[in-house]
Design a protein around this motif. Structure first.
Motif, short mmCIF file in Angstrom:
data_model
loop_
_atom_site.label_atom_id
_atom_site.label_comp_id
_atom_site.label_asym_id
_atom_site.label_seq_id
_atom_site.Cartn_x
_atom_site.Cartn_y
_atom_site.Cartn_z
N LYS A 1 0.83 -1.22 0.00
CA LYS A 1 0.00 0.00 0.00
C LYS A 1 0.86 1.26 0.00
O LYS A 1 0.46 2.30 -0.49
CB LYS A 1 -0.89 0.01 1.25
N GLY A 2 2.07 1.16 0.54
CA GLY A 2 2.93 2.35 0.65
C GLY A 2 3.05 2.77 2.10
O GLY A 2 2.03 3.00 2.76
N CYS A 3 4.28 2.84 2.60
CA CYS A 3 4.49 3.25 4.01
C CYS A 3 5.87 3.89 4.15
O CYS A 3 6.59 4.08 3.16
CB CYS A 3 4.36 2.04 4.94
N ARG A 4 6.25 4.17 5.40
CA ARG A 4 7.54 4.82 5.67
C ARG A 4 8.71 3.94 5.20
O ARG A 4 9.68 4.43 4.64
CB ARG A 4 7.62 5.04 7.19
N ILE A 5 8.60 2.62 5.43
CA ILE A 5 9.70 1.70 5.11
C ILE A 5 9.96 1.66 3.59
O ILE A 5 11.10 1.70 3.14
CB ILE A 5 9.40 0.27 5.63
N CYS A 6 8.88 1.60 2.80
CA CYS A 6 9.07 1.51 1.34
C CYS A 6 9.00 2.89 0.68
O CYS A 6 8.90 2.99 -0.54
CB CYS A 6 8.04 0.55 0.73
N LYS A 7 9.05 3.90 1.48
CA LYS A 7 9.00 5.31 1.02
C LYS A 7 7.77 5.56 0.15
O LYS A 7 7.83 6.24 -0.88
CB LYS A 7 10.28 5.67 0.27
N GLY A 8 6.67 4.97 0.54
CA GLY A 8 5.38 5.23 -0.12
C GLY A 8 5.17 4.50 -1.43
O GLY A 8 4.11 4.61 -2.04
N THR A 9 6.16 3.72 -1.91
CA THR A 9 6.03 3.10 -3.23
C THR A 9 5.35 1.72 -3.16
O THR A 9 4.85 1.21 -4.17
CB THR A 9 7.41 2.88 -3.88
N GLY A 10 5.36 1.08 -2.02
CA GLY A 10 4.79 -0.27 -1.91
C GLY A 10 5.78 -1.36 -2.30
O GLY A 10 5.51 -2.54 -2.14
N TRP A 11 6.95 -0.96 -2.85
CA TRP A 11 7.95 -1.93 -3.31
C TRP A 11 9.31 -1.68 -2.65
O TRP A 11 9.63 -0.54 -2.35
CB TRP A 11 8.13 -1.84 -4.83
N ILE A 12 10.07 -2.75 -2.48
CA ILE A 12 11.43 -2.60 -1.94
C ILE A 12 12.40 -3.33 -2.85
O ILE A 12 12.18 -4.50 -3.21
CB ILE A 12 11.52 -3.17 -0.51
#
Ligand code: YSA
Length: 341
Positions: A271-282
């Motif tokens: 969905k996008g969060c702090r960890i993935c910097k809002g992209t939803g992907w790592i």
């Protein structure tokens, strides 16, 4: 003289009963029984007394001598007893007292992740091999289709050693060493420490860990579908069944085609969060189908074999797995951090 003997008796027995250690008692023994003692003098003078007095005084003085001797003996026993009871008190052991806890160590979080990765690949039939940290230019670059003066060398900032060797920038050189010694088919992973001449920040260290993978077989036996399913299976095992894999076209000289491998963020599920910097992907690392030039550099005939390779940052995997937002924490040696794993 009788008075004198009574006085000696009173004083001697009083002092002896007050002695608190053996050294003091010895001094009293010399004082009251020694050759120069008052009592010895009295005994010496008995012979000069009248017959009647001689008997009475002699008996009194001898009796006192005996009394002083047994007084000293008794006091000696008392002192020893006192000392012993002191030792008993001092050395008392309470066997029911809870023991001091022995602090147990444990594996470093990066080692834990490494072992977990090794287990997952082992279950898929991959062998774990290790390379060397000090490499030569041929294995780290030339054999991987990165010749001297090629701009691709700039992709890796390298620590060069004075003797012309270098600290490996990836574990890929071990692909080359393994293929020089082994004929396909094979599937291996190569975990290990790598080095780059980079300033450290929250996601970069100059010393970090890679896990490289290589699977090779006869031509057309291995395709991008195998690459994708292998990496997807690995990611699902590591981050959970719901994890999705995305391959983006990318360039690495030793693969053709090459991809960047991303996984859906295990924290927000994409969905996008702090960890993935809002992209939803790592992004985890690179992958691709092995370039035929790599096969020829190890002596394999061109177009006989086909395979895929990948290389992921082990530290990045550990960061995602444990929700750590700064890679430098793994290397700081701070026990407050390390004891959480
Ligand atoms: C690509 C294709 C293959 O077929 C095989 C291997 C590869 C990977 C390639 N050898 C390589 O080194 N790519 S990379 O430079 O992008 O590094 C791979 C991963 O290592 C990165 O995605 C990142 O997760 C991690 N990494 C890179 N520099 C780092 C780092 N981790 C910590 N600190 C650094 N300085």
């Amino acid at each position: 003289m009788k008075n004198q003997i009574n006085k000696i008796k009173e004083l001697a027995l009083k002092e002896i009963s007050k002695a608190r250690n053996l050294a003091d008692l010895e001094k009293l023994r010399v004082k009251y029984l020694g050759r120069k003692s008052e009592l010895t003098n009295v005994l010496r003078g008995v012979k000069d007394l009248s017959k009647n007095e001689r008997k009475e005084v002699g008996e009194m003085a001898n009796k006192l001598r005996g009394e002083i001797e047994s007084g000293i003996k008794n006091q000696e026993l008392r002192i020893k007893e006192l000392e012993f009871s002191g030792i008993e008190e001092k050395e008392k052991i309470d066997v029911t007292y809870p023991g001091r806890k022995i602090q147990k160590g444990h594996l470093h979080p990066l080692t834990q992740v490494r072992y977990e990765i090794e287990e997952i690949f082992k279950s898929m039939g991959f062998l774990t091999v290790e390379g060397r940290e000090v490499e030569d230019e041929f294995h780290n670059f030339d054999a991987l289709n990165i010749p001297k003066n090629h701009p691709a060398r700039d992709l890796w900032d390298t620590f060069w050693l004075k003797d012309g060797n270098l600290l490996r920038t990836h574990t890929s050189p071990m692909q080359v060493r393994f293929m020089k010694e082994n004929k396909p088919p094979f599937r291996i992973i190569i975990p290990g420490r790598v080095f780059r001449y980079e300033a450290s920040d929250a996601t970069h260290e100059s010393n970090f860990y890679h896990v490289e993978g290589l699977m090779v077989d006869k031509k057309e036996k291995i395709t991008v579908a195998n690459l994708k399913s292998t990496i997807a299976c690995f990611m699902k095992n590591l981050f959970g069944e719901k994890t999705k894999l995305r391959l983006r076209p990318s360039y690495f000289p030793f693969v053709e085609p090459g991809f960047e491998s991303d996984v859906t963020c295990p924290y927000c599920g994409g969905k996008g969060c702090r960890i993935c910097k809002g992209t939803g992907w790592i992004e985890l690392g690179g992958s691709g189908m092995v370039n035929q030039k790599v096969f020829t550099s190890v002596g394999f005939p061109e177009d006989k074999y086909e395979g895929f390779a990948f290389g992921f940052g082990l530290d990045r995997i550990a960061m995602i797995k444990y929700g750590v937002d700064d890679v430098r924490l793994f290397y700081g040696g701070d026990l407050r951090f390390l004891e959480q794993f």
